[in-house]
Scaffold this active site. Structure first.
Site, PDB file in Angstrom:
ATOM      1  N   ARG A   1      30.709   1.246  -1.804  1.00 18.23           N
ATOM      2  CA  ARG A   1      30.316  -0.113  -2.814  1.00 18.23           C
ATOM      3  C   ARG A   1      31.280   0.060  -4.096  1.00 18.23           C
ATOM      4  O   ARG A   1      31.536   1.316  -4.585  1.00 18.23           O
ATOM      5  CB  ARG A   1      29.173  -0.393  -2.994  1.00 18.23           C
ATOM      6  CG  ARG A   1      28.492  -1.002  -1.923  1.00 18.23           C
ATOM      7  CD  ARG A   1      28.584  -2.420  -1.466  1.00 18.23           C
ATOM      8  NE  ARG A   1      27.972  -2.978  -0.389  1.00 18.23           N
ATOM      9  CZ  ARG A   1      28.417  -2.958   0.980  1.00 18.23           C
ATOM     10  NH1 ARG A   1      29.645  -2.440   1.259  1.00 18.23           N
ATOM     11  NH2 ARG A   1      27.726  -3.202   2.019  1.00 18.23           N
TER      12      ARG A   1
ATOM     13  N   HIS B   1      38.670  -5.073   1.165  1.00 17.32           N
ATOM     14  CA  HIS B   1      37.216  -5.188   1.728  1.00 17.32           C
ATOM     15  C   HIS B   1      37.560  -5.112   3.155  1.00 17.32           C
ATOM     16  O   HIS B   1      36.747  -6.092   3.839  1.00 17.32           O
ATOM     17  CB  HIS B   1      36.230  -6.020   1.167  1.00 17.32           C
ATOM     18  CG  HIS B   1      34.697  -5.498   1.247  1.00 17.32           C
ATOM     19  ND1 HIS B   1      33.897  -5.512   0.332  1.00 17.32           N
ATOM     20  CD2 HIS B   1      34.102  -4.768   2.518  1.00 17.32           C
ATOM     21  CE1 HIS B   1      32.568  -5.049   1.033  1.00 17.32           C
ATOM     22  NE2 HIS B   1      32.877  -4.463   2.114  1.00 17.32           N
TER      23      HIS B   1
END
Lengths: 310, 310
Positions: free
Chosen positions: A225, A273
């Site tokens: 993350r 992402h």
């Protein structure tokens, strides 16, 4: 008869496609899409990704919060999360396979200088370089995804080291655990790959303390993350040549803002992402199966331990 | 006593480093570097890469021509090659491993859009794309390198088809052979990889006839020789969208001339003949071992069959 209500709470996406996939599994489902919630008393089961903080405590009969991905940090960051609600996440072989291919693809790209040659190409520059020979990969995080990446890279001949919070014993992986052994884990690695869940313990784990311990010229890959990475410390480490470069798939703010320095850094490669993307069909199957489990008082699949945060 | 003479004939490179590696194996060797040949009658053993045509027939006592790489097409293109001379090539596990990593790296790069994202990055463009899902690779050429690439890609979960001149039976590879089955071999493949030796039969094998038979959107990787590819046919096929793109490591003229259209083509990626690079230490060992074999009348390693050209 039971109300058969599912709430989809995905503020960042048009949920029409996912709603249709759920309806295809059971036409009697009452599928509501936030913010059109209807009677809040009906809501026992909610599918979430990055919900507004405080929203979930509005539902008095809520039993299950189903994450729309493998991560659940987006749920736990809500300070007003209702207590005594079961939290589940998606576990999907295609997610682990995608992640393995991404990590291997990025390592081979760096090893073979493929991006560099593409940049040379724009200048019609024929300039052969030796392929990099570094063969040791340190995986931070040895959950289901970490294990899959380790096995995949092993099959390609890489030497794997792995670090996790709790001790693990994994074939062909030299394992380390706990904060005090982090520097031993990363010390000899040519590639450092962050696959950790984001928790209070792992936030900013990729910081100057860690970068000081890596082998000079190591390459960082962050597919955990954005919150794992101290961005300024990365820039400093690249400036001083401790790290050779980094490939980042996740960011503190996504999409990454236009004026962010990462966009223009020659030794930071970024992907939007995409390392591991939820397969909607599989997500619908798993979420509907757990919905049935809830209604039939059966144990739910892929429950998250709130005390660990993953 | 035997003269112990070896001639290094590598016009394209400074052979000092290689000469030192040979001398380290036997300080009594008389190592000569072309064009400083001395008495041509001394020369029985020559190490060559891209020698001037006609040069080798000048040596009346020549017994062995040792290629300085895995390929021997550079030897056979000499119309005045002396007859009845043994020709050998290098076979090196590191060459096969390098080639496997290159092919896998290029396939994963394409599958994951890594180069595309790097190009997006220059424009601060956050634009996620689905990873490509095509999983079938057709290898043209099933020699030692082809077998190694097949096994490596198998371990990554790819489905492998393979084509060669003569029939082969290989575990986990659907094999085809002979000219008439070439279209069946390439027909269903998402990736087509040329690993062939360059012979009169395989010259220009990557041409419009083959490109017409591939699946629309297939991706071509040429790591054989530049002579395998009809360059204009490739440009046409990309223009018409039959092929999605190509990654080329070898060219008819190397270095590729500055004004060549390949440099500027958005869907052609090129690398400067780096897919598989001779390891000098291993080359010196293998070449010296064969030199001893010659002197001791033992069979030479890695002999080439002149009737096949590989």
């Amino acid at each position: 008869m039971h109300a058969m209500t599912i709430l989809i709470l995905l503020p960042e996406r048009d949920a029409t496609d996912f709603s249709l996939l759920l309806a295809a599994r059971n036409p009697n489902l009452d599928i509501r899409t936030w913010p059109d919630v209807g009677d809040i008393n009906d809501i026992e089961y909610v599918i979430v990704w990055n919900h507004p903080a405080g929203e979930l405590k509005k539902y008095p009969n809520l039993k299950v919060i189903a994450s729309f991905g493998a991560g659940v940090d987006h749920i736990f960051k809500d300070p007003d999360l209702p207590a005594n609600v079961t939290i589940t996440r998606l576990v999907d072989d295609s997610l682990t396979q995608q992640m393995s291919e991404y990590v291997a693809g990025v390592i081979l790209n760096h090893r073979l200088h493929l991006t560099t040659y593409r940049e040379f190409q724009a200048a019609a520059l024929w300039s052969p370089k030796h392929a990099r020979s570094g063969n040791t990969v340190c995986l931070l995080g040895l959950g289901k995804i970490g294990l899959s990446v380790a096995a995949y890279l092993n099959r390609l001949g890489f030497t794997i080291r792995g670090w996790s919070q709790s001790p693990k014993d994994i074939e062909n992986v030299k394992t380390f655990h706990g904060e005090q052994s982090l520097s031993d884990a990363v010390g000899n690695a040519d590639y450092i790959v962050c696959l950790l869940p984001l928790t209070t313990e792992t936030e900013n784990i990729l910081d100057k303390d860690l970068f000081r311990k890596v082998k000079k010229g190591a390459y960082l890959i962050n597919v955990g993350r954005g919150g794992h990475l101290n961005e300024e410390d990365l820039m400093d480490s690249l400036y001083h040549g401790q790290l050779d470069g980094a490939c980042l798939d996740v960011f503190k703010t996504e999409p990454l803002p236009d004026d962010h320095a990462f966009w223009r850094h020659p030794n930071i490669h970024l992907t939007p992402h995409t390392a591991s993307v939820t397969n909607l069909e599989k997500a619908a199957s798993q979420i509907y199966e757990n919905y049935q489990n809830m209604n039939n008082n059966k144990p739910l699949l892929n429950r998250v331990d709130p005390s660990k945060g993953y």
